[in-house]
Scaffold this motif. Sequence first.
Motif, PDB file in Angstrom:
ATOM      1  N   LEU C 104       0.824  -1.201   0.000  1.00 18.23           N
ATOM      2  CA  LEU C 104       0.000   0.000   0.000  1.00 18.23           C
ATOM      3  C   LEU C 104       0.866   1.263   0.000  1.00 18.23           C
ATOM      4  O   LEU C 104       0.565   2.233  -0.701  1.00 18.23           O
ATOM      5  CB  LEU C 104      -0.942  -0.014   1.202  1.00 18.23           C
ATOM      6  N   ASP C 105       1.956   1.236   0.776  1.00 20.69           N
ATOM      7  CA  ASP C 105       2.868   2.381   0.767  1.00 20.69           C
ATOM      8  C   ASP C 105       3.419   2.613  -0.638  1.00 20.69           C
ATOM      9  O   ASP C 105       3.490   3.743  -1.121  1.00 20.69           O
ATOM     10  CB  ASP C 105       4.036   2.145   1.737  1.00 20.69           C
ATOM     11  N   THR C 106       3.815   1.525  -1.293  1.00 22.04           N
ATOM     12  CA  THR C 106       4.332   1.632  -2.656  1.00 22.04           C
ATOM     13  C   THR C 106       3.258   2.197  -3.588  1.00 22.04           C
ATOM     14  O   THR C 106       3.520   3.083  -4.397  1.00 22.04           O
ATOM     15  CB  THR C 106       4.802   0.254  -3.154  1.00 22.04           C
ATOM     16  N   ALA C 107       2.035   1.691  -3.431  1.00 22.55           N
ATOM     17  CA  ALA C 107       0.933   2.167  -4.265  1.00 22.55           C
ATOM     18  C   ALA C 107       0.705   3.662  -4.062  1.00 22.55           C
ATOM     19  O   ALA C 107       0.490   4.409  -5.017  1.00 22.55           O
ATOM     20  CB  ALA C 107      -0.343   1.392  -3.938  1.00 22.55           C
ATOM     21  N   LYS C 108       0.780   4.108  -2.800  1.00 21.79           N
ATOM     22  CA  LYS C 108       0.589   5.528  -2.526  1.00 21.79           C
ATOM     23  C   LYS C 108       1.683   6.357  -3.201  1.00 21.79           C
ATOM     24  O   LYS C 108       1.416   7.417  -3.778  1.00 21.79           O
ATOM     25  CB  LYS C 108       0.582   5.780  -1.017  1.00 21.79           C
ATOM     26  N   GLY C 109       2.916   5.856  -3.128  1.00 20.74           N
ATOM     27  CA  GLY C 109       4.038   6.554  -3.764  1.00 20.74           C
ATOM     28  C   GLY C 109       3.842   6.660  -5.275  1.00 20.74           C
ATOM     29  O   GLY C 109       3.995   7.734  -5.861  1.00 20.74           O
ATOM     30  N   ILE C 110       3.472   5.537  -5.887  1.00 20.71           N
ATOM     31  CA  ILE C 110       3.240   5.549  -7.339  1.00 20.71           C
ATOM     32  C   ILE C 110       2.131   6.536  -7.671  1.00 20.71           C
ATOM     33  O   ILE C 110       2.230   7.331  -8.603  1.00 20.71           O
ATOM     34  CB  ILE C 110       2.827   4.133  -7.826  1.00 20.71           C
ATOM     35  N   ASN C 111       1.083   6.506  -6.851  1.00 20.15           N
ATOM     36  CA  ASN C 111      -0.078   7.350  -7.127  1.00 20.15           C
ATOM     37  C   ASN C 111       0.284   8.834  -7.059  1.00 20.15           C
ATOM     38  O   ASN C 111      -0.256   9.639  -7.825  1.00 20.15           O
ATOM     39  CB  ASN C 111      -1.208   7.019  -6.145  1.00 20.15           C
ATOM     40  N   ILE C 112       1.192   9.199  -6.154  1.00 24.87           N
ATOM     41  CA  ILE C 112       1.639  10.597  -6.100  1.00 24.87           C
ATOM     42  C   ILE C 112       2.310  10.961  -7.425  1.00 24.87           C
ATOM     43  O   ILE C 112       1.971  11.967  -8.057  1.00 24.87           O
ATOM     44  CB  ILE C 112       2.633  10.821  -4.931  1.00 24.87           C
ATOM     45  N   LEU C 113       3.245  10.123  -7.858  1.00 25.02           N
ATOM     46  CA  LEU C 113       4.011  10.446  -9.066  1.00 25.02           C
ATOM     47  C   LEU C 113       3.121  10.544 -10.301  1.00 25.02           C
ATOM     48  O   LEU C 113       3.239  11.488 -11.081  1.00 25.02           O
ATOM     49  CB  LEU C 113       5.102   9.391  -9.286  1.00 25.02           C
ATOM     50  N   VAL C 114       2.234   9.573 -10.471  1.00 23.51           N
ATOM     51  CA  VAL C 114       1.431   9.587 -11.705  1.00 23.51           C
ATOM     52  C   VAL C 114       0.347  10.663 -11.659  1.00 23.51           C
ATOM     53  O   VAL C 114      -0.017  11.224 -12.680  1.00 23.51           O
ATOM     54  CB  VAL C 114       0.807   8.206 -12.002  1.00 23.51           C
ATOM     55  N   SER C 115      -0.151  10.993 -10.461  1.00 21.08           N
ATOM     56  CA  SER C 115      -1.199  12.012 -10.380  1.00 21.08           C
ATOM     57  C   SER C 115      -0.618  13.407 -10.530  1.00 21.08           C
ATOM     58  O   SER C 115      -1.216  14.278 -11.150  1.00 21.08           O
ATOM     59  CB  SER C 115      -1.948  11.930  -9.048  1.00 21.08           C
ATOM     60  N   GLU C 116       0.554  13.606  -9.942  1.00 18.97           N
ATOM     61  CA  GLU C 116       1.174  14.935  -9.996  1.00 18.97           C
ATOM     62  C   GLU C 116       2.067  15.058 -11.231  1.00 18.97           C
ATOM     63  O   GLU C 116       2.727  16.076 -11.411  1.00 18.97           O
ATOM     64  CB  GLU C 116       1.997  15.186  -8.722  1.00 18.97           C
ATOM     65  N   ASP C 117       2.095  14.019 -12.040  1.00 16.10           N
ATOM     66  CA  ASP C 117       2.931  13.977 -13.228  1.00 16.10           C
ATOM     67  C   ASP C 117       4.366  14.396 -12.902  1.00 16.10           C
ATOM     68  O   ASP C 117       4.920  15.310 -13.510  1.00 16.10           O
ATOM     69  CB  ASP C 117       2.335  14.862 -14.325  1.00 16.10           C
ATOM     70  N   SER C 118       4.935  13.745 -11.913  1.00 17.73           N
ATOM     71  CA  SER C 118       6.271  14.114 -11.468  1.00 17.73           C
ATOM     72  C   SER C 118       7.186  12.910 -11.596  1.00 17.73           C
ATOM     73  O   SER C 118       6.729  11.767 -11.695  1.00 17.73           O
ATOM     74  CB  SER C 118       6.199  14.563 -10.012  1.00 17.73           C
ATOM     75  N   ASP C 119       8.497  13.140 -11.645  1.00 17.77           N
ATOM     76  CA  ASP C 119       9.402  11.999 -11.573  1.00 17.77           C
ATOM     77  C   ASP C 119      10.338  12.117 -10.379  1.00 17.77           C
ATOM     78  O   ASP C 119      11.401  11.531 -10.333  1.00 17.77           O
ATOM     79  CB  ASP C 119      10.180  11.808 -12.887  1.00 17.77           C
ATOM     80  N   ASN C 120       9.915  12.920  -9.408  1.00 17.72           N
ATOM     81  CA  ASN C 120      10.709  13.040  -8.188  1.00 17.72           C
ATOM     82  C   ASN C 120       9.812  13.036  -6.956  1.00 17.72           C
ATOM     83  O   ASN C 120       9.185  14.039  -6.620  1.00 17.72           O
ATOM     84  CB  ASN C 120      11.533  14.329  -8.240  1.00 17.72           C
ATOM     85  N   LEU C 121       9.783  11.900  -6.289  1.00 21.86           N
ATOM     86  CA  LEU C 121       8.907  11.747  -5.137  1.00 21.86           C
ATOM     87  C   LEU C 121       9.302  12.666  -3.984  1.00 21.86           C
ATOM     88  O   LEU C 121       8.471  13.070  -3.167  1.00 21.86           O
ATOM     89  CB  LEU C 121       8.930  10.279  -4.679  1.00 21.86           C
ATOM     90  N   MET C 122      10.582  13.036  -3.942  1.00 24.17           N
ATOM     91  CA  MET C 122      11.088  13.881  -2.855  1.00 24.17           C
ATOM     92  C   MET C 122      10.331  15.197  -2.714  1.00 24.17           C
ATOM     93  O   MET C 122      10.263  15.773  -1.632  1.00 24.17           O
ATOM     94  CB  MET C 122      12.571  14.197  -3.093  1.00 24.17           C
ATOM     95  N   GLU C 123       9.790  15.688  -3.831  1.00 23.62           N
ATOM     96  CA  GLU C 123       9.072  16.972  -3.778  1.00 23.62           C
ATOM     97  C   GLU C 123       7.850  16.907  -2.872  1.00 23.62           C
ATOM     98  O   GLU C 123       7.298  17.938  -2.516  1.00 23.62           O
ATOM     99  CB  GLU C 123       8.577  17.363  -5.184  1.00 23.62           C
ATOM    100  N   PHE C 124       7.412  15.696  -2.552  1.00 24.78           N
ATOM    101  CA  PHE C 124       6.128  15.589  -1.861  1.00 24.78           C
ATOM    102  C   PHE C 124       6.245  15.025  -0.449  1.00 24.78           C
ATOM    103  O   PHE C 124       5.265  14.600   0.137  1.00 24.78           O
ATOM    104  CB  PHE C 124       5.169  14.726  -2.688  1.00 24.78           C
TER     105      PHE C 124
END
Lengths: 406, 176, 415
Positions: C104-124
């Motif tokens: 679920l943690d991984t899914a949440k991380g992926i969901n941030i990147l694809v929803s925010e159209d970002s390639d850097n999770l650190m921003e969030f």
Amino acid sequence: MTTHFSFLCRTKTSAGTNALEHLPFELSGMGAKKPMVIQDAASRKLKRHKCLIRAFKDSGMTLGIAPAVPEPALSGSKKKPEATAQFIRDMYATYREKGYDAIIAVGKAAAADMAKALNIAVTLGPDALKGTDITAPLNPLIYIPTGVDTVTATAASVTFNRKAFTSPYLAPDQAVIDPAMLIPDDRDSLLDAALFCLALGCEVHALSGNPPARAYAAALVELAAVPLAQMIGSYSESNLKLRKKAEAGWQKQLVQAAVISGYLTDGSRPLLTLALGREISGDSGRVSLGMIMTVLLPAVLETLGRDRFGSLLLPLSGMERFSTVPVSQQPVTAVQTIRGLLNGLHAVTGGHTPRTLAEAGWQRDALTALAADENIQNITRDTAQDVLKCILTHACDGSPVTAPLG
Amino acid sequence: MEAFAEIKPGKRYLTRIYLGIMLWFVGRAVQAAAKVDKEVAKEFENMPDEYTFCLGAFPNGPYMIVGKDAIGRVRYKGGNPDKHDIHLEMGLKSLGNLFTMFTFRESTPVANARDRLFVCGDVPNACACVRVLDIVQVYLLPKPIAKLAIKRYPRWSFKRHTLDRALVLIRTLIGF
Amino acid sequence: MYIPDYFEFCCRVKIVAGHDGLEQIPSLLTAMGSSAPMILTDKGVRAAGLVDVVETALGGNLTIPTIEDDVPPDSDLNVVHRLADVYREKGCDAIIAVGGGSVLDTAKGINILVSEDSDNLMEFTGAGALKRPLRPLIAVPTTAGTGSEVTLVAVIADHANNRKMLFTSYFLLPDAAVVDPRMTLTLPPHITAATAMDAMAHSVESTVMMSKNPLSDAHAREAMTLISKHLVSVIKNPSDKDGRLALATAATMAGIAFSNAMVGMVHAIGHSVGSVCHVPHGTCMAILLPYGLEYNLHKAEDRIADLLLPLAGPEAVVSTPADKRAQAAIDWIREFNKELNQITSGRHATRFKDLKGHDGTPMVPKDKLPEIAATAMGDGAIFYNPEDMDYEDFLMVTEAAWEGVPLDPTRIKKG
Ligand SMILES: [Fe+2]
């Protein structure tokens, strides 16, 4: 518990001292910087927005204070539909032109419903109010109650121009209950709200078999039952100062209950006390909705719950009393407790409140006819006619349902 | 019908001044306690060099910034978080919340339990910072008030309560 | 009923539960405008055949662009970035996360990147960095315990820099949690016991914490009642589908309670035993729960006394004088652990001393206790515990739980 269920309440509840202080933080978490404040007439007149402005100091945010919503607003939409539509048009234009990005509704259900309709317009365009499916989150919407109400401001539905909208995304994102925002309600309103919440909570707790809904309902019953018993107990308190103080305490608790009651009226489960109660109290006009719902409650529980709702006794009377009653007697004792409240109220008001539908002015024949009414069949979601008849006739004379149906 | 009004709520200047002073005081006291108190010194030892944390109110302060410098000394670094690399931010959700806390009407644990606090940063060091602030409060505040501010009043040695406390207070005031 | 001066409560996740829970997923997705979900899981869950059950239940009407099972036991930053690319390449528009916390943690991380159209999770990272709703995410828990399907945090490890990143936002909550007993039907008895005791710990701890409130309490009480009623019978009869559904529902309810009222020292120490000695989380919870109550007894006696009814039932309340009820609730949990120990043929441990690894060596050697106590000092759960704890206190509690003896009341510092 049943073999399948679903539950959703999208609204965050925050309640208590300095609740308003958290609003800028919450709004910024939703990406909002410039909320528009929509108030009902009472709140606008007493300038409740001033508390809000104070809480937004140092936040760097800008507030828009709208004129009072036209009343009676959406819930009684028979009157003044033009004024309502005009208000939405004006506020829609301002929201868009001046770059507002959230709505804060302050007041009772009139303000909340107006805010919901406006939120549809500003998020999906004004044409959406002609009818649309709402399948994604709308813009941020905060609701701040100023008192108790038996129209559920926090429900995930709204009616605009006789068009009913239902979607989980219609419910406010957050209900913020701050004692500083409350405007004193009179005793009758408090009583009505307590009875309303009690009936709704009891029905959901006893009949839904849905654990999350039961949890909300248990809190609702507890929040309503305690002030209700106290109100009956001190009904003839003549010291005005003491009475006002007690009423302020009950109001604080009942506003929390009223907010929670909306979470259970999202339309995903049939609520007979509410559906029948609206029909019956609307017709007589003499007896309040909460009162009628509580009069209906014992018959609803006995007809549909049979002997399986014993656990209701716990939120209704607390751990001590619950523990002393044998399991087999729990349902009966729960119903007796509810009847006890009705009878107690009847006594302290000198016989002015009804214990039965007959005392509320209904004839048995009229009720039998009502059970067969097509409209009733619709609003009670196709509850069988003989079930409705059983409920209504027993509520009419207040007799226990000894031989439950089916 | 009343007109639509757009309002920019102002600032609470007096509150900000009061809190500014309190935060200045606490910040300097942390620096002082790090020199005087072994337990505080040890908590900071476990943090990396230049580790900096900030305590304040959302969204516009006031703040206090305390951290270690390049050679590991604990320093009060002023009130402007923009000037520093902040590793840990502890914030009250509003100025009013911070004021309630610094007027001792709500303790840190109670404010935290009431969702009035937010923490951005790594949790172990946040725990250490909370322990440091608890100790500093015991140094700064008279026992009856300190008891309101922390969960459990510690049983300290006589020296820690008297001599060390005097040292912390003096160092806080003169700032070395 | 305890109404605090101020409280917050929120659970924005739609709970969909039942023997046909999985079959509801297509309509849940349609209602959110999605038609191409990625199924995310881990190798263990897939090997247990649970993904097949999900696939069958989804039926032929839904295209599933990809099933990804490369999720490590603790979620990893690089994995999140890689899987976000897969999501985009395969044209997914939702995620169905089948598994436990790390999935679920991984899914949440992926969901941030694809929803925010970002390639850097650190921003969030941190609290409140997300400002708008993410894409649809449906959680299907496969253990009846963690409650991670209703929590708003995600922890993602950046192994390259040796740090854990915390993400907190209501927007991280899954849109729906699908609770289906088919996902837990094959759990062996001792794991059923341990995971249920994790849920029990969530509900019990949440009602003792400083941040408890009427709504978290109501959820917790419902969860405790379901667990104490069904756990023993499910362990004796593992294919009891209704019992499994009740336990899975209880776990989600307990998750709602603790994500609002938080947890305390039981979890602080439990996390620490988990990270130092790799003891399964649920086992730690079962062992530590009575100690968490004992330690806080002087600060929360009324709250602990109120546990007796949902745990032991009305007869126990009637037969116990009011001032003995808190102790009776603690004793009940100890007895419950003993009963679980018996019906799992000794595999449900009641103290750390008894835990053995695969090779028969002790899992929690006594010389590890100081390290456990020191690690617990850095656990955020302690913020919410009614009584404060220092290193000495942590060590004292851990030692008692290792030995399996009650706390010595004279050694509990009362300020
Ligand atoms: Fe846990």
